[in-house]
Design a protein around this motif. Structure first.
Motif: not given
Ligand SMILES: [Zn+2]
Ligand SMILES: [Zn+2]
Length: 129
Positions: A25, A27, A30, A68
């Protein structure tokens, strides 16, 4: 069985079942959370994920309904969890073993770091897929 741990060793986990294929990922969230070009992740069913060291587990809600989880001592990202799902999204950099699963794709390539070039041949998706 597949094992993993954080950098300081206070958090350890084992996976007794199977793991999904690997997604990379790109993004922005992240990239920030991991301090890296992208985050490599895979899904593990809740009942197959056994974690110890909860005293050191902290979490951050990076977007509504998505937490997270990381080690509060060393900062290692361990997994993410979306409310209402029955799986966790494991952060594969914390693995100590080879999960022996395939890479699936790159996602959120639209938010990729401009200084990183994807050279692998697996599919690239502009957003989530
Ligand atoms: Zn730690
Ligand atoms: Zn992401």
């Amino acid at each position: 069985m597949i094992s993993g741990s954080c950098l300081c060793g206070q958090i350890k986990y084992s996976i007794t079942g199977s793991m999904s294929d690997i997604v990379h990922c790109h993004c922005k969230t992240c990239r920030k959370a991991h301090g890296s070009a992208f985050s490599s992740v895979a899904a593990v069913n809740d009942q197959d994920f056994n974690l110890s060291g909860f005293d050191h587990l902290n979490s951050f809600e990076s977007s509504p309904g998505k937490e997270r989880f990381f080690c509060s001592n060393c900062g290692t990202q361990i997994y993410a969890k979306r409310a209402g799902t029955e799986h966790i999204i494991l952060r594969l950099g914390s693995l100590d073993d080879d999960p022996k699963v395939d890479e699936k794709n790159h996602i959120w390539v639209s938010q990729k770091a401009p200084w990183y070039s994807i050279t692998s041949q697996i599919p690239q998706c502009q957003a989530f897929e």
